[in-house]
Design an enzyme around this catalytic site. Structure first.
Site, PDB file in Angstrom:
ATOM      1  N   SER A   1     -19.608  20.687  64.292  1.00  0.00           N
ATOM      2  CA  SER A   1     -20.718  21.625  64.382  1.00  0.00           C
ATOM      3  C   SER A   1     -21.942  20.957  65.043  1.00  0.00           C
ATOM      4  O   SER A   1     -21.856  20.530  66.184  1.00  0.00           O
ATOM      5  CB  SER A   1     -21.041  22.178  62.981  1.00  0.00           C
TER       6      SER A   1
ATOM      7  N   ASP B   1     -14.226  31.579  62.496  1.00  0.00           N
ATOM      8  CA  ASP B   1     -15.488  30.878  62.265  1.00  0.00           C
ATOM      9  C   ASP B   1     -16.638  31.885  62.339  1.00  0.00           C
ATOM     10  O   ASP B   1     -16.841  32.528  63.375  1.00  0.00           O
ATOM     11  CB  ASP B   1     -15.640  29.800  63.343  1.00  0.00           C
TER      12      ASP B   1
ATOM     13  N   HIS C   1     -15.163  27.637  59.559  1.00  0.00           N
ATOM     14  CA  HIS C   1     -16.033  26.555  60.039  1.00  0.00           C
ATOM     15  C   HIS C   1     -16.021  25.320  59.133  1.00  0.00           C
ATOM     16  O   HIS C   1     -16.646  24.319  59.459  1.00  0.00           O
ATOM     17  CB  HIS C   1     -17.473  27.101  60.140  1.00  0.00           C
TER      18      HIS C   1
END
Length: 281
Positions: A150, A228, A261
């Site tokens: 991320s 996600d 995620h």
């Protein structure tokens, strides 16, 4: 080891999981980082793989949730994870939101006051932490790679693209691949770097790749979950993919149906990333 305080250590798969604290010259505050030392380090220096964590994470998150130590011990990889930002800088507003300030350093060197004094994660990782790991710890400076998740995936791509002589391999999980185009990036870059968007390009992997020419001929690995929640608004993997095509950069962008995620996704594909780096280091 001068200046390094060993906070704790735990025997792990024949090696050691260690947590360190030190007074950082780059940050101007105490910083923490974690290291998994594989058993092969008893014989000499080993390849080192830096992992950059995402928003709200600490130096502990990856080591606890990533499930990387067993295979790292087998492959002889030293794993290193810094904290995600300075802590306790005393800046008004640094704890007001989860996606900016504390826990959200974005792996850049801030240029705007008051952030510029302490928020220098780019130089901290590429210079200070890299130096510690390859001098005072058994990391081999000639064999270092970097990956992340991320915000940390953004950091890994940017640090590698700007320092290809230091990082021989790079991969990412669900990276913020075009921060200049997304809300997280607008908030972070606007506050840390100011309103001039030309300054943002230095920390945008898609922009950097667009100006490059096959910087990693051995390829880049990116995994992205299709479930996600941040995919459409924040991550922009398609933009990075297009930039790689333009740069003739080999990219293995793997899209996974049903994965979100979080670290269930990351741990699922951790082995692939560790083997990817081990082959190149």
């Amino acid at each position: 080891m001068a200046g390094l305080e060993l906070v704790s250590q735990h025997r792990c798969f024949g090696g050691w999981q260690r947590y360190y604290r030190h007074d950082s010259a780059e940050i101007g505050l105490p910083m923490r980082f974690s290291v998994f030392v594989p058993p092969q380090a008893e014989q000499g220096r080993v390849p080192v793989l830096f992992y950059l964590a995402g928003l709200t994470c600490t130096e502990e998150t990856f080591m606890i949730k990533g499930g990387a130590q067993r295979l790292a011990a087998e492959l002889g990889l030293l794993l290193v994870t810094p904290d995600t930002s300075p802590r306790g800088a005393g800046i008004a507003g640094e704890d007001d939101s989860w996606d900016f300030g504390t826990g959200a350093g974005f792996y850049l060197d801030a240029t705007e006051a008051p952030w510029s004094q302490h928020y220098r994660m780019y130089s901290y990782v590429t210079e200070e932490l890299y130096g510690i790991v390859t001098s005072e710890l058994p990391g081999d400076a000639a064999r270092s790679g970097i990956f992340g998740h991320s915000m940390g995936g953004h950091g890994a791509l940017v640090l590698a693209l700007r320092n290809p002589a230091k990082f021989r391999s790079v991969s990412a999980f669900a990276p913020v691949a075009a921060p200049s185009q997304c809300p997280w990036g607008h908030k972070a870059f606007g506050n840390y770097l100011g309103p001039d968007r030309t300054a943002w390009a230095a920390y945008d992997a898609t922009e950097l790749m667009g100006k490059a020419q096959a910087p990693f001929p051995g390829g880049i690995l990116v995994d992205q979950g299709q479930a996600d929640a941040f995919l459409a608004e924040q991550l922009y993997p398609d933009a990075f993919e297009a930039a790689c095509v333009q740069a003739r950069q080999p990219l293995d962008l793997r899209r996974h149906e049903g994965y979100d995620h979080g670290y269930y996704f990351i741990s699922t594909f951790m082995e692939d990333h560790l083997r990817f780096h081990a082959q190149r280091l």
